[in-house]
Design an enzyme around this catalytic site. Structure first.
Site, PDB file in Angstrom:
ATOM      1  CE1 TYR A 141       7.800 -33.749  30.025  1.00 34.07           C
ATOM      2  CE2 TYR A 141       5.991 -34.886  29.110  1.00 34.07           C
ATOM      3  CZ  TYR A 141       7.520 -34.697  29.310  1.00 34.07           C
ATOM      4  OH  TYR A 141       8.486 -35.232  28.412  1.00 34.07           O
TER       5      TYR A 141
ATOM      6  CG  ASP B 210      15.027 -38.935  17.871  1.00 30.58           C
ATOM      7  OD1 ASP B 210      14.057 -39.703  17.723  1.00 30.58           O
ATOM      8  OD2 ASP B 210      14.883 -38.340  18.734  1.00 30.58           O
TER       9      ASP B 210
ATOM     10  CE  LYS C  64       7.428 -40.749  20.776  1.00 29.68           C
ATOM     11  NZ  LYS C  64       6.381 -40.527  21.995  1.00 29.68           N
TER      12      LYS C  64
ATOM     13  CE1 TYR D  46      11.057 -34.147  25.040  1.00 27.94           C
ATOM     14  CE2 TYR D  46      10.593 -36.059  23.834  1.00 27.94           C
ATOM     15  CZ  TYR D  46      10.547 -35.349  24.918  1.00 27.94           C
ATOM     16  OH  TYR D  46      10.523 -36.179  25.997  1.00 27.94           O
TER      17      TYR D  46
END
Ligand SMILES: Cc1ncc(COP(=O)(O)O)c(C=O)c1O
Length: 525
Positions: A71, A309, A367, A209
């Protein structure tokens, strides 16, 4: 449950081993005096001459010219800080400065760094077995053992039983984004095999997201998820407004819109996808768990699959093993919005009963799955979905080269063991109380819209978004304060390594103080 203006007093964090009491300013002073001293082999500053023994100069130069970072501009990137090592709760820069890590390496390193149990799991796997083999036609102990452990956890089984009542299958992939792609493909194949091929769309929440691959991007927030840039290639999905404010009534509009969408379009909809109770990179917002139960009921009513998610929230971050397990009695967010504060205080017993858990049909994990050591994603699903896909001999069409990498699986298994054998729930509560105590002063600042805390997540939302220079300035100022955080947009937030033995109240205090200082300081002209 009651809601009131409240301050939940900070309790001391668990006592620590190996404390480092050197303050950030004394660390910086030590670094600069040492770099000025003749022994440059010990500590060198990034601005050191080309003779720098650690080659910081060349490293930064090559990095800036050739290495692409996330980014940021490919030709004029944001500054980077060369890091030498990480241990426990600290990151150590090449110039000798030690930073308190408030990011857990994008929320993954929940036990901190160089944990001996996790280090040994990797060494042992390399030395006794293998680092990688293909997973097509071969299988191995780390993958099978990890599957068993994950299914036990996801089914809330506390002992060695394999009596799985809901999730029964696990697919291991490369990352969180890929685990979302896998979940979407499972849903698509399920309906295709069941001869409902028109069910190809997904519904998700605004401000969500789910990753950076094309399928995952299509279900990210259509505005801040950069849809305009990729509009020609992204699949057109359906969105409902997100519940804001964290209260039960804030979810009403979401449910009304969801019901309307499912009623009108259920014949085209494969699944609803949501991040349970915390929307991460799309805005660090919290919402009430009652929304999950109502969405589950709607999915059942309209014959649509539900995907959770939990890539950011799985493995304890919000105070329960999975965020989707939160219910009216466990959910305790704390908000301080422009002067007025509220906290949901629950006096009820906070037990989670398995039959009250709102289960998705497909669960995405990543993660913290490996304690932040290796890249690994997992997509869990049920017999219903598996039998649907493989009805009439159907095969599931996904198979990455590094699927179920044995190193990643073995460190993940060790990480799960570390988590479940530690007092992680108490630790999350302690971090939560410390965050409330130490980041609440930020709400006094004119530039701050809201400060909020849930579990080991502390968020300061600014009134105005940071531009490139503002982000670089705040990042540098935080480093000068001895703290590692990554601001973005309107958000300065912390998700510290909550299950690190070293973490104590003082670390959270320093994070809070650094946040206060950088937000209150005026940019230099
Ligand atoms: C909720 C959620 N889903 C998916 C992803 C993508 O995971 P990865 O970056 O491992 O691809 C992220 C990453 O931040 C996330 O927070």
């Amino acid at each position: 449950m009651m809601i009131r203006s409240a301050y939940r007093g900070g309790r001391r964090l668990a006592h620590v081993l190996n404390r480092c009491h050197r303050s950030s300013s004394s660390a910086a002073a030590a670094a600069s005096s040492a770099s000025a001293a003749s022994d440059k082999n010990i500590i060198c500053a990034c601005e050191c001459p080309e003779s720098c023994p650690q080659q910081c100069h060349n490293l930064l130069d090559t990095d800036r010219q050739h290495v692409i970072h996330p980014y940021t501009s490919m030709t004029d990137p944001l500054p980077t800080f060369p890091i030498k090592s990480a241990k426990g709760i600290h990151l150590k820069l090449n110039d000798g400065r030690k930073l308190i890590d408030g990011m857990s390496s994008w929320w993954a390193a929940v036990h901190g760094y160089r944990n001996p149990v996790l280090d040994n799991a990797l060494k042992e796997q390399i030395e006794s077995s293998m680092s990688h083999v293909m997973f097509g036609g071969l299988t191995h102990k780390p993958a099978v053992q990890l599957t068993t452990k994950l299914l036990q956890l996801a089914n809330n089984i506390q002992d060695d039983s394999t009596d799985y009542h809901h999730f029964t299958k696990a697919f291991f992939s490369d990352s969180g984004s890929v685990s979302v792609e896998v979940a979407m493909k499972m849903a698509l194949q399920y309906w295709f095999t069941l001869e409902q091929p028109s069910k190809t769309k997904f519904v998700s929440l605004r401000n969500g997201y789910h990753g950076d691959t094309l399928g995952a991007m299509s279900i990210c927030d259509p505005v801040n998820g950069m849809h305009s840039m990729f509009s020609g290639v992204l699949a057109k999905q359906l969105f409902v407004s997100t519940p804001t404010g964290g209260m039960e009534e804030d979810g009403v509009q979401t449910i009304i819109e969801m019901k309307q969408l499912l009623e009108e379009h259920h014949e085209e909809i494969a699944a609803v996808v949501m991040e349970p109770i915390v929307q991460g990179a799309g805005g660090m917002r919290f919402y009430h768990p009652s929304v999950l139960r109502k969405v589950r009921e709607l999915c059942d009513e309209y014959n649509v699959l539900l995907i959770f998610d939990e890539i950011a929230t799985g493995f304890g971050r919000t105070g329960t093993m999975f965020a989707s397990w939160q219910n009216e009695s466990t959910y305790q967010p704390w908000y301080l919005t422009e002067g007025s504060s509220f906290s949901i205080i629950n006096s009820e017993d906070k037990k989670i009963s398995t039959n009250e858990i709102v289960n998705a049909d497909i669960l995405c994990l990543g993660k913290a799955l490996t304690g932040g050591y290796m890249t690994l994603g997992a997509t869990l699903t049920t017999d219903k979905v598996a039998h649907g896909i493989s009805h009439n001999g159907g095969v599931f069409m996904h198979g990455p080269t590094f699927m179920a990498n044995p190193l990643a699986c073995s460190v993940s298994l060790a990480s799960m063991g570390l988590l479940t054998s530690s007092p992680w729930e108490e630790r999350v509560r302690n971090v939560e109380n410390a965050l409330i105590e130490h980041i609440s002063p930020l709400s006094e600042l004119d530039s701050v819209r809201e400060v909020r805390v849930l579990g080991a997540i502390g968020v300061c939302e600014l009134k105005e978004g940071l531009d490139r220079d503002g982000m670089a300035r705040i990042q540098r100022a935080l480093v000068e304060e001895g703290v590692w955080l990554r601001p973005f947009g309107k958000l300065l937030y912390t998700m510290p390594p909550f299950n690190c033995d070293e973490l104590e109240d003082d670390h959270i205090k320093k994070i809070g103080e650094a946040m206060y200082k950088v937000v209150s300081s005026k940019p230099k002209a």
